[in-house]
Write a protein that holds these residues in place. Structure first.
Motif, PDB file in Angstrom:
ATOM      1  N   PHE A 126       0.841  -1.200   0.000  1.00 49.23           N
ATOM      2  CA  PHE A 126       0.000   0.000   0.000  1.00 49.23           C
ATOM      3  C   PHE A 126       0.869   1.241   0.000  1.00 49.23           C
ATOM      4  N   ARG A 127       1.719   1.288  -1.023  1.00 49.92           N
ATOM      5  CA  ARG A 127       2.497   2.498  -1.285  1.00 49.92           C
ATOM      6  C   ARG A 127       2.175   2.884  -2.721  1.00 49.92           C
ATOM      7  N   PHE A 128       1.297   3.854  -2.884  1.00 52.50           N
ATOM      8  CA  PHE A 128       0.811   4.222  -4.200  1.00 52.50           C
ATOM      9  C   PHE A 128       1.538   5.464  -4.686  1.00 52.50           C
ATOM     10  N   GLY A 129       2.703   5.279  -5.281  1.00 50.44           N
ATOM     11  CA  GLY A 129       3.439   6.397  -5.847  1.00 50.44           C
ATOM     12  C   GLY A 129       3.176   6.486  -7.333  1.00 50.44           C
ATOM     13  N   ALA A 130       4.193   6.963  -8.044  1.00 45.77           N
ATOM     14  CA  ALA A 130       4.065   7.044  -9.490  1.00 45.77           C
ATOM     15  C   ALA A 130       3.908   5.641 -10.070  1.00 45.77           C
ATOM     16  N   ARG A 131       3.160   5.538 -11.137  1.00 42.93           N
ATOM     17  CA  ARG A 131       2.910   4.237 -11.739  1.00 42.93           C
ATOM     18  C   ARG A 131       4.216   3.636 -12.238  1.00 42.93           C
ATOM     19  N   GLU A 132       4.437   2.359 -11.913  1.00 40.58           N
ATOM     20  CA  GLU A 132       5.677   1.689 -12.276  1.00 40.58           C
ATOM     21  C   GLU A 132       5.718   1.437 -13.777  1.00 40.58           C
ATOM     22  N   THR A 133       6.769   1.957 -14.446  1.00 41.72           N
ATOM     23  CA  THR A 133       6.902   1.770 -15.888  1.00 41.72           C
ATOM     24  C   THR A 133       8.100   0.890 -16.229  1.00 41.72           C
ATOM     25  N   LEU A 138      -6.533   2.029  -8.378  1.00 41.10           N
ATOM     26  CA  LEU A 138      -7.061   2.854  -9.472  1.00 41.10           C
ATOM     27  C   LEU A 138      -7.510   4.214  -8.956  1.00 41.10           C
ATOM     28  N   ASP A 139      -8.186   4.211  -7.826  1.00 44.01           N
ATOM     29  CA  ASP A 139      -8.646   5.468  -7.229  1.00 44.01           C
ATOM     30  C   ASP A 139      -7.466   6.343  -6.808  1.00 44.01           C
ATOM     31  N   GLN A 140      -6.470   5.727  -6.192  1.00 44.61           N
ATOM     32  CA  GLN A 140      -5.295   6.487  -5.764  1.00 44.61           C
ATOM     33  C   GLN A 140      -4.547   7.065  -6.964  1.00 44.61           C
ATOM     34  N   ARG A 141      -4.491   6.278  -8.029  1.00 39.93           N
ATOM     35  CA  ARG A 141      -3.747   6.725  -9.208  1.00 39.93           C
ATOM     36  C   ARG A 141      -4.411   7.934  -9.865  1.00 39.93           C
ATOM     37  N   HIS A 142      -5.743   7.922  -9.900  1.00 40.16           N
ATOM     38  CA  HIS A 142      -6.462   8.996 -10.599  1.00 40.16           C
ATOM     39  C   HIS A 142      -7.046  10.043  -9.657  1.00 40.16           C
ATOM     40  N   GLY A 143      -6.923   9.824  -8.355  1.00 42.17           N
ATOM     41  CA  GLY A 143      -7.339  10.827  -7.386  1.00 42.17           C
ATOM     42  C   GLY A 143      -8.817  11.139  -7.378  1.00 42.17           C
TER      43      GLY A 143
END
Length: 454
Positions: free
Chosen positions: A35-42, A298-303
């Protein structure tokens, strides 16, 4: 056609060696329980297909040899066919064995069986140096076997493990004991942990739920050969609500082990899944923790939730933590936490090391019983409170009571404080030996992320 385990290992090693020396590394896992939602891993992930197999089960010797990427859901299904289970089965089906060893895990057998890594006999680890080493209990690379727990993949990847297993019976009978006083609750917990019995019956499993500072329950589980009925909480029934409603209950051993997965403890309520109408329409096969976790990501990524809160003039903080405090300070922790942080319910799970030898990166003292408190929700912020107010409060409270926290979620310590808690000196020695070129991220940088400070 799925590769053999040996072929999968060689493919992974080849992929690692083909990358530039400064390229970041990660495994291409199917799921995550972090539960560490930082920048999306690329960063492209290293191949893992074939590393999730059951290699062998020795029913007589009570051991299993498996790939490190096997999920507990798959592992338990295989071992139960032999009347066996891992000594500790973390609550969520998609947690992997390698992940539970490197990132820790806990469950209701932990008051006598410790943590998942304590049942590891040996394991093959792919290190940052590109070497595949076999670490054995008390033998070669024992320092890595003991140092991998709580390293979160920053020393190497466990690709094959041999673990001890525990015999089971077909059913579990549970008893829910209510308490309205924290001191009485934890005194009873301490006595049960010490005796492994209650009212003349053996106790094989022990955890609990806090609904409020004056309403808490301990759940005692006992293996059984026969039961008058077996409840099913994968349908319309919701397990955590039954804790309040029933004094005694019975489940199959499999349903007991996965009792928390269907509703992600109680967190499925955030998606409406506990509403009878929504639950009836929500496919049973999608009532599971990994689905809910993906929705949160998904919610964390898009706020989305954050924007809705801002429109309503609300500020909330994401507080997802598991912390441990010595059992003699547990009532104090619960009282202070409930007064300050408006999150309910709270999960309780006692634990004690099964092994007296040290596990250097996680500060549990042999012979000491701890209580794990799990709380996973958003908490409202008052005017003037910083965006990380509750998380920092929890860290200070835990520190003051001689406890510590798991690292699967947000970490707000500065670097020096972090390494004081998690044995930076021992970690440095392990890092130098097994990842001398720094191919894997430093543990503090990995778990602190955006919160990392000097």
């Amino acid at each position: 056609m799925q590769p053999t385990h040996g072929e999968a290992v060689e493919r992974l090693r080849d992929a690692l060696s083909s990358l530039p020396a400064d390229a970041p590394l990660r495994l291409a896992k199917r799921s995550s329980n972090l539960f560490r939602f930082g920048a999306r891993e690329t960063t492209p992930g290293l191949p893992t297909e074939g590393l999730d197999q059951v290699l062998s089960i020795d029913a007589e010797g009570r051991t299993a040899e498996v790939g490190g990427l096997i999920t507990y859901g798959e592992l338990v299904a295989a071992t139960l066919r032999h009347g066996l289970m891992p000594h500790v089965v973390p609550q969520l089906k998609t947690i992997t064995l390698g992940g539970a060893v490197a990132g820790l895990g806990i469950e209701s057998t932990s008051f006598y069986a410790g943590l998942p890594h304590e049942s590891v006999v040996e394991m093959d680890v792919l290190t940052g140096a590109g070497e595949l080493v076999t670490a054995t209990r008390g033998g070669a690379h024992d320092d890595l076997l003991r140092g991998l727990p709580n390293s979160y993949g920053t020393l190497g990847y466990a690709l094959r493990l041999v673990i001890d297993l525990l015999p089971v019976k077909p059913y579990v009978t549970v008893r829910h004991l209510r308490f309205d006083d924290p001191k009485a609750c934890f005194a009873a917990m301490a006595e049960i942990c010490a005796e492994r019995t209650h009212d003349g019956r053996p106790v094989d499993f022990l955890d609990g739920v806090v609904f409020g500072p004056r309403e808490m329950y301990l759940t005692l589980g006992t293996f059984a050969d026969e039961v008058p009925y077996a409840s099913d909480y994968t349908g319309m029934g919701i397990y955590y609500k039954s804790v309040r409603e029933r004094r005694i209950d019975h489940l199959s051993v499999a349903d007991y082990l996965w009792r928390w997965d269907t509703d992600w403890f109680w967190c499925s309520a955030a998606f409406g899944v506990q509403n009878p109408l929504v639950r009836a329409l929500w496919p049973r096969g999608l009532r599971r923790s990994d689905v809910y976790r993906k929705l949160v990501a998904l919610d964390q990524r898009h706020g989305v939730t954050a924007r809705l809160d801002a429109m309503r003039g609300k500020r909330n903080e994401f507080v997802v933590q598991d912390v441990e405090v010595p059992i003699e300070r547990a009532a104090e922790f619960l009282t202070e936490f409930c007064a300050e942080v408006p999150i309910r319910p709270i999960w309780l799970c006692p634990l004690a090391l099964a092994d007296s030898a040290p596990w250097p990166l996680y500060p549990l003292s042999p012979g000491e019983t701890y209580v794990n408190f799990g709380f996973w929700a958003t908490a409202p912020l008052r005017e003037g409170q910083a965006g990380d107010h509750h998380n920092r409060y929890v860290e200070r409270l835990v520190d003051g009571l001689g406890g510590h926290k798991s690292l699967y979620s947000t970490v707000h310590y500065d670097r020096s404080e972090f390494w004081r808690h998690y044995n930076g000196e021992a970690y440095g020695r392990l890092k130098e030996r097994y990842d001398p070129r720094g191919r894997f991220r430093d543990l503090y940088e990995k778990v602190a992320g955006d919160h990392a400070t000097v």
